[in-house]
Write a protein that holds these residues in place. Structure first.
Motif, PDB file in Angstrom:
ATOM      1  N   VAL A   1      -8.208   6.260  -7.045  1.00 41.84           N
ATOM      2  CA  VAL A   1      -6.769   6.021  -7.152  1.00 41.84           C
ATOM      3  C   VAL A   1      -6.287   5.007  -6.122  1.00 41.84           C
ATOM      4  O   VAL A   1      -5.355   4.232  -6.381  1.00 41.84           O
ATOM      5  CB  VAL A   1      -5.984   7.347  -7.034  1.00 41.84           C
ATOM      6  CG1 VAL A   1      -6.164   7.981  -5.654  1.00 41.84           C
ATOM      7  CG2 VAL A   1      -4.506   7.137  -7.328  1.00 41.84           C
ATOM      8  N   PHE A   2      -6.944   4.982  -4.946  1.00 43.52           N
ATOM      9  CA  PHE A   2      -6.535   4.047  -3.898  1.00 43.52           C
ATOM     10  C   PHE A   2      -7.281   2.714  -4.003  1.00 43.52           C
ATOM     11  O   PHE A   2      -6.692   1.653  -3.787  1.00 43.52           O
ATOM     12  CB  PHE A   2      -6.760   4.665  -2.518  1.00 43.52           C
ATOM     13  CG  PHE A   2      -6.070   5.982  -2.338  1.00 43.52           C
ATOM     14  CD1 PHE A   2      -4.695   6.084  -2.494  1.00 43.52           C
ATOM     15  CD2 PHE A   2      -6.789   7.126  -2.031  1.00 43.52           C
ATOM     16  CE1 PHE A   2      -4.044   7.298  -2.336  1.00 43.52           C
ATOM     17  CE2 PHE A   2      -6.150   8.346  -1.872  1.00 43.52           C
ATOM     18  CZ  PHE A   2      -4.775   8.436  -2.027  1.00 43.52           C
ATOM     19  N   VAL A   3      -8.558   2.768  -4.326  1.00 42.00           N
ATOM     20  CA  VAL A   3      -9.338   1.535  -4.443  1.00 42.00           C
ATOM     21  C   VAL A   3      -8.789   0.646  -5.554  1.00 42.00           C
ATOM     22  O   VAL A   3      -8.632  -0.571  -5.390  1.00 42.00           O
ATOM     23  CB  VAL A   3     -10.828   1.857  -4.704  1.00 42.00           C
ATOM     24  CG1 VAL A   3     -11.610   0.573  -4.989  1.00 42.00           C
ATOM     25  CG2 VAL A   3     -11.437   2.587  -3.511  1.00 42.00           C
ATOM     26  N   GLU A   4      -8.464   1.258  -6.692  1.00 43.05           N
ATOM     27  CA  GLU A   4      -7.998   0.480  -7.847  1.00 43.05           C
ATOM     28  C   GLU A   4      -6.482   0.449  -7.958  1.00 43.05           C
ATOM     29  O   GLU A   4      -5.945  -0.066  -8.943  1.00 43.05           O
ATOM     30  CB  GLU A   4      -8.630   1.052  -9.123  1.00 43.05           C
ATOM     31  CG  GLU A   4     -10.150   0.950  -9.123  1.00 43.05           C
ATOM     32  CD  GLU A   4     -10.763   1.372 -10.441  1.00 43.05           C
ATOM     33  OE1 GLU A   4     -10.025   1.483 -11.444  1.00 43.05           O
ATOM     34  OE2 GLU A   4     -11.992   1.579 -10.469  1.00 43.05           O
ATOM     35  N   ARG A   5      -5.804   0.997  -6.952  1.00 43.94           N
ATOM     36  CA  ARG A   5      -4.335   0.976  -6.892  1.00 43.94           C
ATOM     37  C   ARG A   5      -3.723   1.539  -8.178  1.00 43.94           C
ATOM     38  O   ARG A   5      -2.898   0.901  -8.832  1.00 43.94           O
ATOM     39  CB  ARG A   5      -3.832  -0.443  -6.617  1.00 43.94           C
ATOM     40  CG  ARG A   5      -4.239  -0.944  -5.231  1.00 43.94           C
ATOM     41  CD  ARG A   5      -3.631  -2.283  -4.921  1.00 43.94           C
ATOM     42  NE  ARG A   5      -4.263  -3.341  -5.676  1.00 43.94           N
ATOM     43  CZ  ARG A   5      -3.831  -4.592  -5.723  1.00 43.94           C
ATOM     44  NH1 ARG A   5      -2.738  -4.949  -5.057  1.00 43.94           N
ATOM     45  NH2 ARG A   5      -4.465  -5.500  -6.429  1.00 43.94           N
ATOM     46  N   LEU A   6      -4.160   2.750  -8.491  1.00 42.45           N
ATOM     47  CA  LEU A   6      -3.687   3.393  -9.719  1.00 42.45           C
ATOM     48  C   LEU A   6      -2.425   4.193  -9.416  1.00 42.45           C
ATOM     49  O   LEU A   6      -2.418   5.423  -9.439  1.00 42.45           O
ATOM     50  CB  LEU A   6      -4.784   4.299 -10.287  1.00 42.45           C
ATOM     51  CG  LEU A   6      -6.112   3.598 -10.602  1.00 42.45           C
ATOM     52  CD1 LEU A   6      -7.151   4.598 -11.065  1.00 42.45           C
ATOM     53  CD2 LEU A   6      -5.902   2.520 -11.656  1.00 42.45           C
ATOM     54  N   GLY A   7      -1.362   3.489  -9.142  1.00 44.11           N
ATOM     55  CA  GLY A   7      -0.100   4.128  -8.842  1.00 44.11           C
ATOM     56  C   GLY A   7       0.814   4.136 -10.048  1.00 44.11           C
ATOM     57  O   GLY A   7       0.566   4.819 -11.038  1.00 44.11           O
ATOM     58  N   PHE A   8       1.854   3.335  -9.992  1.00 46.65           N
ATOM     59  CA  PHE A   8       2.830   3.270 -11.075  1.00 46.65           C
ATOM     60  C   PHE A   8       2.870   1.849 -11.625  1.00 46.65           C
ATOM     61  O   PHE A   8       2.886   0.879 -10.867  1.00 46.65           O
ATOM     62  CB  PHE A   8       4.223   3.639 -10.566  1.00 46.65           C
ATOM     63  CG  PHE A   8       4.320   5.028 -10.005  1.00 46.65           C
ATOM     64  CD1 PHE A   8       4.647   6.100 -10.812  1.00 46.65           C
ATOM     65  CD2 PHE A   8       4.081   5.269  -8.658  1.00 46.65           C
ATOM     66  CE1 PHE A   8       4.734   7.383 -10.302  1.00 46.65           C
ATOM     67  CE2 PHE A   8       4.169   6.540  -8.132  1.00 46.65           C
ATOM     68  CZ  PHE A   8       4.496   7.607  -8.963  1.00 46.65           C
ATOM     69  N   GLY A   9       2.925   1.742 -12.958  1.00 41.39           N
ATOM     70  CA  GLY A   9       3.110   0.431 -13.571  1.00 41.39           C
ATOM     71  C   GLY A   9       2.067  -0.578 -13.134  1.00 41.39           C
ATOM     72  O   GLY A   9       0.879  -0.287 -13.096  1.00 41.39           O
ATOM     73  N   SER A  10       2.516  -1.742 -12.746  1.00 48.59           N
ATOM     74  CA  SER A  10       1.611  -2.851 -12.404  1.00 48.59           C
ATOM     75  C   SER A  10       1.248  -2.817 -10.921  1.00 48.59           C
ATOM     76  O   SER A  10       1.628  -3.686 -10.136  1.00 48.59           O
ATOM     77  CB  SER A  10       2.268  -4.188 -12.748  1.00 48.59           C
ATOM     78  OG  SER A  10       2.598  -4.242 -14.112  1.00 48.59           O
ATOM     79  N   GLY A  11       0.518  -1.782 -10.530  1.00 55.34           N
ATOM     80  CA  GLY A  11       0.028  -1.714  -9.159  1.00 55.34           C
ATOM     81  C   GLY A  11       1.036  -1.263  -8.130  1.00 55.34           C
ATOM     82  O   GLY A  11       0.826  -1.462  -6.933  1.00 55.34           O
ATOM     83  N   TYR A  12       2.153  -0.685  -8.566  1.00 58.68           N
ATOM     84  CA  TYR A  12       3.115  -0.172  -7.590  1.00 58.68           C
ATOM     85  C   TYR A  12       2.556   1.099  -6.945  1.00 58.68           C
ATOM     86  O   TYR A  12       1.899   1.888  -7.605  1.00 58.68           O
ATOM     87  CB  TYR A  12       4.453   0.138  -8.288  1.00 58.68           C
ATOM     88  CG  TYR A  12       5.197  -1.079  -8.754  1.00 58.68           C
ATOM     89  CD1 TYR A  12       5.922  -1.864  -7.858  1.00 58.68           C
ATOM     90  CD2 TYR A  12       5.171  -1.451 -10.100  1.00 58.68           C
ATOM     91  CE1 TYR A  12       6.597  -2.993  -8.295  1.00 58.68           C
ATOM     92  CE2 TYR A  12       5.841  -2.580 -10.539  1.00 58.68           C
ATOM     93  CZ  TYR A  12       6.554  -3.353  -9.636  1.00 58.68           C
ATOM     94  OH  TYR A  12       7.224  -4.477 -10.067  1.00 58.68           O
ATOM     95  N   PRO A  13       2.819   1.334  -5.655  1.00 54.55           N
ATOM     96  CA  PRO A  13       3.738   0.599  -4.779  1.00 54.55           C
ATOM     97  C   PRO A  13       3.105  -0.558  -4.019  1.00 54.55           C
ATOM     98  O   PRO A  13       3.796  -1.262  -3.297  1.00 54.55           O
ATOM     99  CB  PRO A  13       4.164   1.693  -3.795  1.00 54.55           C
ATOM    100  CG  PRO A  13       2.939   2.536  -3.649  1.00 54.55           C
ATOM    101  CD  PRO A  13       2.330   2.573  -5.020  1.00 54.55           C
ATOM    102  N   TRP A  14       1.788  -0.788  -4.160  1.00 54.00           N
ATOM    103  CA  TRP A  14       1.142  -1.822  -3.361  1.00 54.00           C
ATOM    104  C   TRP A  14       1.754  -3.201  -3.625  1.00 54.00           C
ATOM    105  O   TRP A  14       1.886  -4.009  -2.709  1.00 54.00           O
ATOM    106  CB  TRP A  14      -0.359  -1.843  -3.664  1.00 54.00           C
ATOM    107  CG  TRP A  14      -1.076  -0.633  -3.175  1.00 54.00           C
ATOM    108  CD1 TRP A  14      -1.622  -0.438  -1.933  1.00 54.00           C
ATOM    109  CD2 TRP A  14      -1.348   0.561  -3.916  1.00 54.00           C
ATOM    110  NE1 TRP A  14      -2.211   0.796  -1.856  1.00 54.00           N
ATOM    111  CE2 TRP A  14      -2.063   1.440  -3.053  1.00 54.00           C
ATOM    112  CE3 TRP A  14      -1.062   0.967  -5.219  1.00 54.00           C
ATOM    113  CZ2 TRP A  14      -2.491   2.704  -3.464  1.00 54.00           C
ATOM    114  CZ3 TRP A  14      -1.480   2.229  -5.628  1.00 54.00           C
ATOM    115  CH2 TRP A  14      -2.181   3.074  -4.761  1.00 54.00           C
ATOM    116  N   SER A  15       2.121  -3.462  -4.863  1.00 49.10           N
ATOM    117  CA  SER A  15       2.662  -4.774  -5.189  1.00 49.10           C
ATOM    118  C   SER A  15       4.012  -5.025  -4.525  1.00 49.10           C
ATOM    119  O   SER A  15       4.420  -6.177  -4.353  1.00 49.10           O
ATOM    120  CB  SER A  15       2.792  -4.932  -6.708  1.00 49.10           C
ATOM    121  OG  SER A  15       3.595  -3.914  -7.265  1.00 49.10           O
ATOM    122  N   VAL A  16       4.704  -3.963  -4.128  1.00 46.08           N
ATOM    123  CA  VAL A  16       5.982  -4.133  -3.412  1.00 46.08           C
ATOM    124  C   VAL A  16       5.745  -4.742  -2.036  1.00 46.08           C
ATOM    125  O   VAL A  16       6.492  -5.605  -1.574  1.00 46.08           O
ATOM    126  CB  VAL A  16       6.709  -2.780  -3.268  1.00 46.08           C
ATOM    127  CG1 VAL A  16       7.964  -2.930  -2.420  1.00 46.08           C
ATOM    128  CG2 VAL A  16       7.065  -2.227  -4.638  1.00 46.08           C
TER     129      VAL A  16
END
Length: 431
Positions: free
Chosen positions: A353-368
């Motif tokens: 979940v963290f390696v592939e940034r499986l959060g919300f939508g298009s990579g949120y919250p990392w993309s923020v």
């Protein structure tokens, strides 16, 4: 020299002694649940005193907390604590690389980015020096975990947090009753969270959680959060207005009644555990090549999980991979009747979940934040070493009558250590 069970010898722990019930369900627990079931107040949003509010008062009184809010589980407790602090999109929250997944998921539930820090090699709790290295202008909070029941270094963590203007949320899921310099864990940071999951030292009959704090304002924010953002007060008619974002994270009366009953026996259970586990660890500490869990000065360890590290060189197997020795000892000790297991098979930042940034939508919250995400295999050398060279004992030692069983476990360890040639052979085959 006794023949090892794995090679046909008699096991140190007879099969009829291996089954241990936890939690202990007594008649008082059954009566408490039936009493709540026969009552008219089965949820926490009923007017007046109910089993949930009774548990909140009892827990606060037992451990010396000013405010306590009961919720549906320990993960919900963490998420509500962060929500009460206003943690949200674009924020970063520092969490340890060695802990249960819920600690890392809680920031994601608030659209915040978990930032991982390494742990101490003895306590297995978050390393304050690595916390400092991970702080950025986006950092808003730190979640120290009192892992396995061992208090984190709260004095240093609070000093760092104060200096950088950060909030501290203690994850005390595994540590009710543990203390740091005389203070109960959970009550040292801004908020503290506990889990009442059925495997915990103080359980409920399933899932449950608690949030504690010194702040009446934060406690009220948590209460709103657990109840759709509504204000639920005794004597105040419910208006069904959501004053802020909320969830349905309430605890029910049956869970509360069960835990309330368990809480009345906690002090007796805890005294027995401290005595039983202390004697067990004292015997194991005399064996070469093993690091037993330790209660550091000025702390009280809750001993939720017992984690043992193994040193091949000190064991007499210089050059052997730690994983090979761990594997050999696990096989031999389990054959003797000691339920050794691995707990957490990878550092938290290596989770998919963290390696592939499986959060919300298009990579949120990392993309923020523009963060590049976690790269599997990077950093956290202590966490990786601990996972590679350690095994745990879980639940069996929590029973207050486990002293004799732990004595048999110690016999098994000593028997295996007497047969170090066999250990060397198995470890060599695993290398």
């Amino acid at each position: 020299m006794s023949k090892l069970a794995v090679f046909g010898g008699t096991a140190a722990v007879p099969k009829h002694r291996r089954r241990v019930e936890w939690p202990l369900v007594e008649d008082d627990d059954r009566k408490a649940v039936l009493g709540a079931l026969d009552g008219a107040r089965l949820v926490s949003d009923t007017d007046g005193v109910n089993p949930v509010s009774d548990l909140e008062e009892s827990w606060a009184r037992q451990f010396g907390f000013e405010h306590c809010v009961a919720v549906s589980n320990g993960t919900a407790a963490l998420a509500l604590a962060l929500a009460a602090l206003g943690i949200g999109p674009g924020d970063e929250v520092i969490v340890p690389a060695l802990t249960f997944i819920a600690t890392g998921l809680a920031p994601l539930h608030q659209m915040a980015v978990p930032v991982f820090a390494d742990v101490d090699p003895v306590t297995f709790t978050i390393d304050p020096d690595d916390i400092e290295r991970r702080i950025t202008p986006r950092t808003r909070a730190i979640i120290p975990v009192h892992l396995h029941g061992a208090p984190a270094d709260m004095d240093r963590i609070n000093e760092i947090a104060t200096r950088h203007g950060l909030a501290v949320v203690e994850d005390a899921a595994q540590a009710p009753g543990a203390t740091h310099r005389g203070r109960p864990v959970g009550g040292i940071g801004d908020l503290g969270t506990f889990s009442l999951q059925v495997s915990k030292n103080i359980p409920t009959c399933g899932e449950g959680g608690l949030v504690v704090t010194r702040s009446a304002e934060l406690a009220e924010a948590v209460r709103k959060g657990r109840q759709f953002g509504e204000v639920i007060e005794s004597g105040r008619e419910r208006d069904y207005i959501s004053y802020n974002l909320g969830w349905n994270y309430k605890m029910n009366a049956l869970q509360a009644a069960f835990t309330q009953s368990q809480l009345t026996r906690f002090e007796g259970y805890e005294r027995a555990r401290q005595q039983n586990i202390g004697g067990f660890l004292a015997r194991l500490s005399r064996l070469p090549g093993i690091q037993v869990p330790t209660a550091l000065p000025d702390t009280t360890h809750a001993w939720h999980i017992l984690r043992f590290r193994f040193d091949p060189a000190a064991f007499g197997l210089d050059g052997t991979r730690p994983q090979a020795l761990r594997s050999a000892l696990r096989r031999l000790l389990r054959a003797e009747g000691v339920p050794m297991s691995q707990y957490q098979l990878m550092p938290l930042p290596d989770q998919k979940v963290f390696v592939e940034r499986l959060g919300f939508g298009s990579g949120y919250p990392w993309s923020v934040t523009g963060a590049t995400g976690t790269i599997a295999g990077e950093g956290y050398p202590v966490t990786r070493a601990v996972i590679a060279d350690s095994l745990t004992i879980q639940k069996r030692h929590l029973h207050p009558g486990s002293g004799d069983l732990l004595g048999l476990y110690a016999d098994a360890f000593e028997k295996v250590w007497e047969n170090r040639d066999a250990v060397a052979t198995l470890a060599g085959a695993a290398s």
